[in-house]
Design a protein around this motif. Sequence first.
Motif, PDB file in Angstrom:
ATOM      1  N   ALA A  83    -132.303  16.067 -56.353  1.00 28.44           N
ATOM      2  CA  ALA A  83    -133.608  16.416 -55.805  1.00 28.44           C
ATOM      3  C   ALA A  83    -133.455  16.904 -54.366  1.00 28.44           C
ATOM      4  CB  ALA A  83    -134.520  15.191 -55.854  1.00 28.44           C
ATOM      5  N   PRO A  84    -134.529  17.432 -53.786  1.00 26.26           N
ATOM      6  CA  PRO A  84    -134.460  17.752 -52.355  1.00 26.26           C
ATOM      7  C   PRO A  84    -134.106  16.493 -51.559  1.00 26.26           C
ATOM      8  CG  PRO A  84    -136.454  18.660 -53.330  1.00 26.26           C
ATOM      9  CD  PRO A  84    -135.820  17.774 -54.369  1.00 26.26           C
ATOM     10  N   GLY A 139    -126.355  22.382 -53.094  1.00 25.92           N
ATOM     11  CA  GLY A 139    -127.707  22.940 -53.054  1.00 25.92           C
ATOM     12  C   GLY A 139    -128.770  22.040 -52.456  1.00 25.92           C
ATOM     13  N   HIS A 140    -128.375  20.897 -51.871  1.00 25.90           N
ATOM     14  CA  HIS A 140    -129.367  19.978 -51.298  1.00 25.90           C
ATOM     15  C   HIS A 140    -130.233  20.657 -50.243  1.00 25.90           C
ATOM     16  CE1 HIS A 140    -127.812  16.496 -53.362  1.00 25.90           C
ATOM     17  NE2 HIS A 140    -126.596  16.739 -52.901  1.00 25.90           N
ATOM     18  N   ASP A 142    -130.701  23.991 -49.688  1.00 28.39           N
ATOM     19  CA  ASP A 142    -131.506  25.094 -50.220  1.00 28.39           C
ATOM     20  C   ASP A 142    -132.756  24.563 -50.915  1.00 28.39           C
ATOM     21  OD1 ASP A 142    -130.020  27.341 -49.359  1.00 28.39           O
ATOM     22  OD2 ASP A 142    -128.561  26.990 -50.943  1.00 28.39           O
ATOM     23  N   ARG A 143    -132.641  23.437 -51.624  1.00 29.66           N
ATOM     24  CA  ARG A 143    -133.810  22.847 -52.286  1.00 29.66           C
ATOM     25  C   ARG A 143    -134.765  22.203 -51.280  1.00 29.66           C
ATOM     26  NH1 ARG A 143    -129.910  21.755 -56.133  1.00 29.66           N
ATOM     27  NH2 ARG A 143    -129.461  19.684 -55.343  1.00 29.66           N
ATOM     28  N   SER A 144    -134.248  21.816 -50.123  1.00 27.70           N
ATOM     29  CA  SER A 144    -135.069  21.131 -49.116  1.00 27.70           C
ATOM     30  C   SER A 144    -135.723  22.088 -48.129  1.00 27.70           C
ATOM     31  CB  SER A 144    -134.203  20.123 -48.348  1.00 27.70           C
ATOM     32  OG  SER A 144    -133.666  19.172 -49.237  1.00 27.70           O
ATOM     33  N   HIS A 172    -131.284  32.380 -54.305  1.00 29.95           N
ATOM     34  CA  HIS A 172    -131.855  31.076 -53.941  1.00 29.95           C
ATOM     35  C   HIS A 172    -131.408  30.581 -52.568  1.00 29.95           C
ATOM     36  CE1 HIS A 172    -127.936  29.934 -55.641  1.00 29.95           C
ATOM     37  NE2 HIS A 172    -127.989  28.958 -54.753  1.00 29.95           N
TER      38      HIS A 172
END
Length: 192
Positions: A83-84, A139-140, A142-144, A172
């Motif tokens: 998750a973020p 990707g932490h 980029d998702r956050s 992304h």
Amino acid sequence: MTASSATKDELRKRLLAARREVSASVHAAEAEALSRAAVGLVHAGQTVCAYVPVGTEPGSRAMLDSLVELDVQVLLPVVTGLAPLDWAVYDGTLQPGPHKLLEPAGPRLGPAAIASAQVILVPALAMDRTGVRLGRGAGHYDRSLVSATPGTALIGVVRDQEFLPELPADRHDVRMTAILTPGRGVVGAEES
């Protein structure tokens, strides 16, 4: 695996190997320079999302302490899986988290806490002049970062040798607005 991800993986291996060759004295000098530059980016009352350097990552806990001494609220990431990132306030103390990363002991504020920051210092393996950031690949960030408030300073932190002319980018990838290095200080990202 796409050509971009294969190239990114090769770059990650090369950059991590180069970081392992940096002497402790060079790392300490670079950390001090980054701390001075980071303190110059903020003022009392602001909120800054930062990070606890892991291994050979640029930066130091002293940088975090210097920000707190300025009466800046420092939020540090808490990895919660895919998750973020979650966030918690840094009060000068850290504890090992479930992923063997140091994190604040205080209450979790949730992924949306990133929106309260005026400045976000983001660890990177490399940055390019257009703000493309090469992270570790999970990707932490980029998702956050998509939850940051528009206009927030997104600043990738790297060593001078990791500021490269061009990096591969995917759709992304969240671009940084600036790059922070020990020798150059803060450099604004160019629009591509």
